[in-house]
Design a protein around this motif. Structure first.
Motif, PDB file in Angstrom:
ATOM      1  N   TYR A 584      -1.052   4.314  -5.115  1.00  0.00           N
ATOM      2  CA  TYR A 584      -2.043   4.926  -4.224  1.00  0.00           C
ATOM      3  C   TYR A 584      -3.220   5.471  -5.014  1.00  0.00           C
ATOM      4  CZ  TYR A 584      -4.153   8.491  -1.228  1.00  0.00           C
ATOM      5  OH  TYR A 584      -5.032   9.276  -0.539  1.00  0.00           O
ATOM      6  N   LEU A 585      -2.906   6.161  -6.127  1.00  0.00           N
ATOM      7  CA  LEU A 585      -3.981   6.706  -6.954  1.00  0.00           C
ATOM      8  C   LEU A 585      -4.828   5.592  -7.574  1.00  0.00           C
ATOM      9  CD1 LEU A 585      -2.102   9.621  -8.741  1.00  0.00           C
ATOM     10  CD2 LEU A 585      -3.803   9.811  -6.944  1.00  0.00           C
ATOM     11  N   LYS A 590      -9.869   2.764  -7.496  1.00  0.00           N
ATOM     12  CA  LYS A 590     -10.717   1.589  -7.302  1.00  0.00           C
ATOM     13  C   LYS A 590     -11.775   1.861  -6.235  1.00  0.00           C
ATOM     14  CE  LYS A 590      -7.283  -1.849  -8.703  1.00  0.00           C
ATOM     15  NZ  LYS A 590      -6.434  -2.975  -8.265  1.00  0.00           N
ATOM     16  N   GLY A 591     -11.349   2.523  -5.124  1.00  0.00           N
ATOM     17  CA  GLY A 591     -12.317   2.854  -4.087  1.00  0.00           C
ATOM     18  C   GLY A 591     -13.412   3.772  -4.607  1.00  0.00           C
ATOM     19  N   LEU A 592     -13.001   4.754  -5.415  1.00  0.00           N
ATOM     20  CA  LEU A 592     -13.991   5.668  -5.984  1.00  0.00           C
ATOM     21  C   LEU A 592     -14.937   4.940  -6.937  1.00  0.00           C
ATOM     22  CD1 LEU A 592     -11.725   8.773  -6.690  1.00  0.00           C
ATOM     23  CD2 LEU A 592     -13.461   8.551  -4.909  1.00  0.00           C
ATOM     24  N   LEU A 593     -14.372   3.991  -7.697  1.00  0.00           N
ATOM     25  CA  LEU A 593     -15.238   3.207  -8.585  1.00  0.00           C
ATOM     26  C   LEU A 593     -16.242   2.384  -7.792  1.00  0.00           C
ATOM     27  CD1 LEU A 593     -12.631   1.997 -11.252  1.00  0.00           C
ATOM     28  CD2 LEU A 593     -14.449   3.677 -11.573  1.00  0.00           C
ATOM     29  N   THR A 594     -15.766   1.809  -6.658  1.00  0.00           N
ATOM     30  CA  THR A 594     -16.676   1.046  -5.794  1.00  0.00           C
ATOM     31  C   THR A 594     -17.774   1.952  -5.250  1.00  0.00           C
ATOM     32  OG1 THR A 594     -14.819  -0.384  -5.186  1.00  0.00           O
ATOM     33  CG2 THR A 594     -16.783  -0.475  -3.812  1.00  0.00           C
ATOM     34  N   GLN A 595     -17.358   3.146  -4.771  1.00  0.00           N
ATOM     35  CA  GLN A 595     -18.351   4.090  -4.264  1.00  0.00           C
ATOM     36  C   GLN A 595     -19.336   4.495  -5.364  1.00  0.00           C
ATOM     37  OE1 GLN A 595     -16.325   7.377  -2.502  1.00  0.00           O
ATOM     38  NE2 GLN A 595     -15.257   6.123  -0.971  1.00  0.00           N
TER      39      GLN A 595
END
Length: 687
Positions: A584-585, A590-595
């Motif tokens: 999950y982390l 990955k989502g935070l990196l995309t953002q």
């Protein structure tokens, strides 16, 4: 042989005034406190140590000079003959510390530790190491020559491993060389002093490093002190209990500071002892090149095994990303080939990283107590298992004895039947009872066999289960065990009551048959058979009671096995939960990196727009400036026309006045517009 080997620093301690050097700066009149000038020398000393450790010529000259025991520090080393200014400063500073050691260590202990962190100059290592471990005046030094004359049972093992100790170092690589001989002497002498430890292979690397710095008698004294006061003796004992404790403490530190790497090691079955045991046994002497390993050993002499924990965890922190991508074989290769050369020429980087690691001495003491409790529990379980095996063996022997007695009784019954027809019905009844007794014994033996198999199976499962000491989780299982134990105790009491009743019945039977000895021989034989049958029944009852007792113990072990299974299941659930959390982390990361990338893209677009707007503003400002200049020129022309009275055409006086007023109005408007552009033109462009 004991006096044939000296190091470059031997002259520092071969005379009574061991701390007096041949330079004026090291005279006994040196101040006992570190002056501001001394503090300025610290930076120079650190730079000099780095140069000395990276200078291969200097190291080569030091190694070559170790073969010469009769020369002094100044005259034996080719590097020492041309001392630089920095070398002289380091000699002055360390000379003062050595001369006033007791006062400096008591009053400036922190500063001494900081100096040791920056590295002890190789000229002073011998005497400083002896001072750090208080080995400069040990009574055992006088016994060294006598120990060499004795014979040690470990001599063959020592001879076998001598060639494996620093095989590439000039002092030890040649067979039967002086280095190998003195190394053998020191190891042999210690094996005679401490027969419980004897000889352990890893200790030869520590002794070899000591012999590179000092003569063998002094190396022997320092090694004895290290074994006694630095936990090395417990590490090198045959049981290696202290090594197990160090592995347990280090593994707990990894679990606390590097949880992801800890989970990866567990998933790959990569145990801590596979890579870290040599770190503790040789203080990194078999891991890093000598310049780096010697720096670590300097700190070990000052602070003990704490530096091994710090450096080990620092290595894992700096290599975590690479290790997370490797399997077990890849990690082993990484530890053997990559890590040893990561800090060549930059040992300070490793030392600084080590002292950024959080090390809690109180927590290490707590972990030591936990480990002791776990090992004590394991020992108690082993003792209980051995006791059960012994009782099972004794029970088996008793069953075999009962079988023999039953066979003997059957033979006697057959003989009695053949010799007389007296009371044949009673004899047949005895035979039936004998058969039943044999069947009962066979069943008991089968039950015993099954219990033995179950005990072995439970032992195997218990050995494979993880250890856990969480008392809160054991409360439910403990209640169930207590209930079962109470039931078993009640059953055991019933069996003992039955045995007691049988004994009373047997006593009454003996009382009744006391007067039968005067009866005919046949009747006496029958009575003997009855007595033996009663004895067999009593033994059978005792055997059943013992079997019931063993079943109770087996039930307790099954309960413990169930508890361990529950612990294992919980541990597996926790591992699955941790893995899910990691996944999950990772996804969240990955989502935070995309953002983050999207935000960077938007920021770049905004910066481009801002640049364009700035350019437009600047263009508008240029246009405004040009318009102001044009208006100023127009105003000047109009003023000139006004002053000279130049008018187009023929105008009368009234027309001339009207035209002059119009010109003044135009001039006022132009001045107003100029003022507005000067004040609001650039600002309005920015808005």
């Amino acid at each position: 042989m004991a006096s044939q080997v000296a190091s470059p620093s031997a002259s520092l301690h071969t005379t009574s005034s061991s701390t007096t050097l041949s330079t004026p700066a090291l005279s006994p009149s040196s101040p006992s406190q570190l002056s501001p000038d001394d503090l300025e020398l610290l930076a120079k000393l650190e730079e000099q140590n780095r140069l000395l450790e990276t200078d291969s010529k200097s190291l080569k000259s030091v190694n070559g000079s170790r073969r010469n025991s009769g020369s002094s520090l100044v005259s034996s080393s080719s590097a020492s003959s041309n001392l630089s200014h920095l070398e002289e400063d380091s000699w002055i500073l360390w000379g003062r510390i050595v001369n006033e050691w007791e006062d400096v260590r008591k009053k400036k202990e922190k500063q001494v530790k900081e100096l040791v962190h920056k590295g002890i100059p190789h000229h002073f290592r011998a005497i400083v190491w002896q001072l750090l471990c208080s080995a400069q005046s040990m009574p055992i030094k006088d016994q060294y020559s006598e120990l060499l004359k004795m014979t040690s049972p470990c001599e063959k093992l020592i001879r076998r491993d001598i060639a494996r100790t620093y095989p590439e170092h000039n002092f030890f690589k040649e067979k039967d060389s002086l280095g190998q001989e003195v190394l053998f002497n020191v190891m042999k002498a210690y094996s005679l002093v401490d027969r419980e430890v004897g000889y352990c292979q890893g200790s030869a690397f520590i002794v070899g490093l000591l012999l590179m710095q000092m003569p063998e008698e002094e190396a022997f004294c320092v090694f004895v002190k290290l074994m006694q006061d630095y936990r090395l003796r417990e590490l090198f004992k045959p049981s290696m209990a202290e090594l197990g404790l160090c592995m347990y403490q280090f593994e707990c530190m990894i679990q606390e500071h590097l949880p992801e790497l800890f989970v990866h090691f567990q998933s790959q079955s990569f145990h801590t002892s596979m890579y870290a045991s040599s770190w503790f046994l040789t203080i990194f002497l078999t891991t890093f090149p000598l310049p780096i390993a010697t720096r670590i050993f300097d700190i070990f002499m000052s602070e003990g095994l704490e530096i091994v924990f710090r450096v080990g965890l620092a290595l894992l922190q700096m290599n975590q990303a690479e290790l997370m991508q490797l399997d077990m074989e890849g990690m082993l290769q990484h530890f053997q080939k990559v890590i040893p050369h990561q800090f060549d020429g930059v040992p300070d980087k490793l030392i600084q990283a080590a002292y950024q690691v959080k090390y809690n001495s109180k927590k290490m003491k707590k972990l030591e107590k936990e480990y002791t409790t776990i090992k004590t529990k394991e020992m108690e379980e082993q003792v209980e298992i051995k006791r059960l095996r012994t009782e099972n063996r004794l029970l088996k022997q008793r069953i075999e004895t009962l079988e023999k007695e039953s066979a003997s009784l059957a033979d006697r019954l057959i003989q009695h039947k053949c010799g007389s027809n007296y009371n044949e019905d009673f004899v047949l009844q005895l035979e039936k009872e004998l058969v039943q007794a044999r069947l009962s014994e066979a069943e008991s033996q089968c039950a015993l066999k099954e219990m033995q198999d179950k005990v072995l199976d439970i032992e195997k499962r218990n050995n494979s289960l993880p250890e856990e000491n969480n008392i809160a989780r054991l409360q439910e299982e403990l209640i169930a065990v207590k209930l079962r134990e109470a039931e078993a105790i009640m059953g055991l009491k019933e069996l003992r009551q039955q045995v007691k009743d049988l004994e009373e019945h047997w006593q009454r039977h003996l009382a009744r048959t006391t007067g039968r000895w005067k009866d005919p021989p046949k009747k006496n034989a029958m009575n003997e058979l009855q007595d033996e049958l009663m004895t067999i029944r009593l033994r059978e009852a005792e055997t059943q009671a013992e079997i019931r007792e063993i079943k109770q113990r087996m039930m307790e072990m099954e309960t413990q096995n169930q508890i361990n299974s529950n612990h294992l299941r919980r541990a597996e659930q926790e591992v699955v939960s941790l893995q899910e959390k990691v996944q999950y982390l990772s996804a969240q990361n990955k989502g935070l990196l995309t953002q983050l990338s999207e935000a960077k893209r938007k920021q770049a677009e905004i910066e481009c727009k801002n640049k364009e707007e700035v350019m437009a503003v600047r263009l508008r400002e240029a246009d405004s400036i040009a318009a102001v200049a044009e208006l100023q020129q127009h105003i000047a022309e109009l003023e000139i026309q006004k002053e000279e009275g130049k008018l187009q055409g023929q105008l009368n006086k009234s027309d001339s006045n009207q035209y002059i007023r119009e010109l003044k109005d135009q001039i006022a408007e132009l001045n107003h517009e100029k003022i507005w552009l000067d004040v609001f033109g650039p600002c309005s462009g920015r808005w």
